[in-house]
Design a protein around this motif. Sequence first.
Motif, PDB file in Angstrom:
ATOM      1  N   ARG A  55       8.722 127.310  19.233  1.00  0.00           N
ATOM      2  CA  ARG A  55       8.390 128.640  18.873  1.00  0.00           C
ATOM      3  C   ARG A  55       7.002 127.475  17.927  1.00  0.00           C
ATOM      4  N   GLU A  56       5.917 127.703  18.219  1.00  0.00           N
ATOM      5  CA  GLU A  56       4.362 127.691  17.391  1.00  0.00           C
ATOM      6  C   GLU A  56       4.210 128.517  16.755  1.00  0.00           C
ATOM      7  N   ASP A  57       3.351 127.661  15.456  1.00  0.00           N
ATOM      8  CA  ASP A  57       3.251 127.610  14.226  1.00  0.00           C
ATOM      9  C   ASP A  57       2.248 128.582  13.785  1.00  0.00           C
ATOM     10  N   PRO A  58       2.607 130.217  12.960  1.00  0.00           N
ATOM     11  CA  PRO A  58       1.280 131.356  13.072  1.00  0.00           C
ATOM     12  C   PRO A  58       0.266 130.564  12.483  1.00  0.00           C
ATOM     13  N   ALA A  59      -0.322 129.357  12.251  1.00  0.00           N
ATOM     14  CA  ALA A  59      -1.079 128.985  10.663  1.00  0.00           C
ATOM     15  C   ALA A  59      -2.080 128.056  11.618  1.00  0.00           C
ATOM     16  N   VAL A  60      -1.282 126.944  12.608  1.00  0.00           N
ATOM     17  CA  VAL A  60      -2.023 125.495  13.485  1.00  0.00           C
ATOM     18  C   VAL A  60      -1.525 126.130  14.607  1.00  0.00           C
ATOM     19  N   GLN A  61      -2.573 126.263  15.450  1.00  0.00           N
ATOM     20  CA  GLN A  61      -2.274 126.330  16.396  1.00  0.00           C
ATOM     21  C   GLN A  61      -2.408 125.262  17.107  1.00  0.00           C
ATOM     22  N   GLY A  62      -1.205 125.034  18.805  1.00  0.00           N
ATOM     23  CA  GLY A  62      -0.693 123.641  19.243  1.00  0.00           C
ATOM     24  C   GLY A  62       0.373 123.276  18.715  1.00  0.00           C
ATOM     25  N   LEU A  63       0.906 123.385  17.108  1.00  0.00           N
ATOM     26  CA  LEU A  63       1.909 122.919  16.317  1.00  0.00           C
ATOM     27  C   LEU A  63       3.003 123.727  16.576  1.00  0.00           C
ATOM     28  N   LEU A  64       3.542 123.020  17.210  1.00  0.00           N
ATOM     29  CA  LEU A  64       5.149 123.375  17.886  1.00  0.00           C
ATOM     30  C   LEU A  64       6.068 123.213  17.502  1.00  0.00           C
ATOM     31  N   TYR A  65       7.412 124.097  17.322  1.00  0.00           N
ATOM     32  CA  TYR A  65       8.335 123.175  17.262  1.00  0.00           C
ATOM     33  C   TYR A  65       9.521 123.326  18.292  1.00  0.00           C
ATOM     34  N   ALA A  66      10.800 122.229  18.440  1.00  0.00           N
ATOM     35  CA  ALA A  66      11.577 123.084  19.001  1.00  0.00           C
ATOM     36  C   ALA A  66      13.194 121.877  18.728  1.00  0.00           C
ATOM     37  N   GLY A  67      13.912 123.257  18.711  1.00  0.00           N
ATOM     38  CA  GLY A  67      15.173 122.971  18.882  1.00  0.00           C
ATOM     39  C   GLY A  67      15.971 123.211  20.371  1.00  0.00           C
ATOM     40  N   THR A  68      16.648 121.681  19.552  1.00  0.00           N
ATOM     41  CA  THR A  68      17.580 121.360  20.868  1.00  0.00           C
ATOM     42  C   THR A  68      19.007 121.233  20.872  1.00  0.00           C
ATOM     43  N   GLU A  69      19.598 121.370  21.448  1.00  0.00           N
ATOM     44  CA  GLU A  69      20.800 120.778  21.446  1.00  0.00           C
ATOM     45  C   GLU A  69      21.573 120.035  20.507  1.00  0.00           C
ATOM     46  N   LYS A  70      20.636 118.987  19.858  1.00  0.00           N
ATOM     47  CA  LYS A  70      20.984 117.519  18.761  1.00  0.00           C
ATOM     48  C   LYS A  70      19.524 117.656  17.737  1.00  0.00           C
ATOM     49  N   GLY A  71      18.952 118.419  18.122  1.00  0.00           N
ATOM     50  CA  GLY A  71      18.365 118.095  17.457  1.00  0.00           C
ATOM     51  C   GLY A  71      16.856 118.900  16.965  1.00  0.00           C
ATOM     52  N   LEU A  72      16.094 118.472  16.047  1.00  0.00           N
ATOM     53  CA  LEU A  72      14.640 119.449  15.830  1.00  0.00           C
ATOM     54  C   LEU A  72      13.645 118.623  16.570  1.00  0.00           C
ATOM     55  N   PHE A  73      12.525 119.080  16.982  1.00  0.00           N
ATOM     56  CA  PHE A  73      11.405 118.627  17.195  1.00  0.00           C
ATOM     57  C   PHE A  73      10.269 118.652  16.907  1.00  0.00           C
ATOM     58  N   VAL A  74       8.969 118.209  17.032  1.00  0.00           N
ATOM     59  CA  VAL A  74       7.790 118.787  16.458  1.00  0.00           C
ATOM     60  C   VAL A  74       6.370 118.092  16.966  1.00  0.00           C
ATOM     61  N   SER A  75       5.416 119.138  17.313  1.00  0.00           N
ATOM     62  CA  SER A  75       4.453 118.740  18.694  1.00  0.00           C
ATOM     63  C   SER A  75       3.262 119.035  18.145  1.00  0.00           C
TER      64      SER A  75
END
Length: 334
Positions: A1-21
């Motif tokens: 998912r992309e953060d609706p307030a900050v362009q380019g800020l992404l959240y990724a849910g995986t099989e083993k945890g949560l990541f941010v870019s």
Amino acid sequence: REDPAVQGLLYAGTEKGLFVSWNDGDDWQPLDLNLPAVPITDLRVREDALAVATQGRGFWVLDDLFVVRQAVAADASAPLQLYSPPALAIGRPASDAKDFEAANPSPHLPIYYRLSEELAEDEALTIDILDEQGAVLRSYSSKETEHMRCRIAGMDPRKPFEPEYPSTGAGLQLWHWDLHAGDVRCIDDHTLFEGYGGPVVAPGAYTVRVSAGDSSASTRVEVLADPRVPASEAQTREWIATQQRIYELLDEVLLALDGARKARAQVKALAADYSDEELGKLAEAATLAIDSWEKEITELRHETFEDEDAWVMQLDGQLRHLLDVVESGGAPVT
């Protein structure tokens, strides 16, 4: 998912945890915190929180997403970094969670700051809350203050507490402001069993200032009126002003009590130093007058919490209780 307030800020849910870019997915970092290693099946950003649906371990919510959003612009080389919290309304629910329920978000304003290095032992970290005129309304310190020393000395064994101080360790730290002004005065050999919290502040703009060693950082914060209360602006101002009047009267009473006790001790010492009959009579009369007045100001037989069940609170306890009653009743003042 992309953060609706900050362009380019992404959240990724995986099989083993949560990541941010922070750079449109070119680089990723873990954002698990206390999230268990579990498959993530959905993500949703709502207001200032990230909701996470997991496979078999319930829903998780990451509050205070503003810290993640502002991290991309943070200066990693700065000795002190302060994050700007969003506006917070007075009266946010803070009920305790029951079994199998998650905790409600804190009703207090979160103050996040990051230190590049741990402060030296002789250095202090302070957090000040200032009004629009620049006056300090509330101050916290990593060192024990005279007020805290007084409270520790007069601590009720039935209501013990662990003093808390802002952290001076390296990395991201969190402190909370409860949207109240300075604490009620503490004097020696005296305990307010109702607590020492001061009056709630009025809706408006404030400044949070964090000072650590030679570094300092400030940010503007906004306190909003309770959206659930249909009171007018004038009624809200009256509600705030009433609490302030009670607080000032209680402060005056406690200051007078402390002064009268010191005066009594000086009178007794003076009478003991001089064996003068006339002076002795004056000293006795003054001591008796202060003794009689003191009993109307504070109940001397109170030693622990709920002793007021046997002996009613005097002026100090009544004022302190009234301050809580007016705050919890909300605007308008009845």
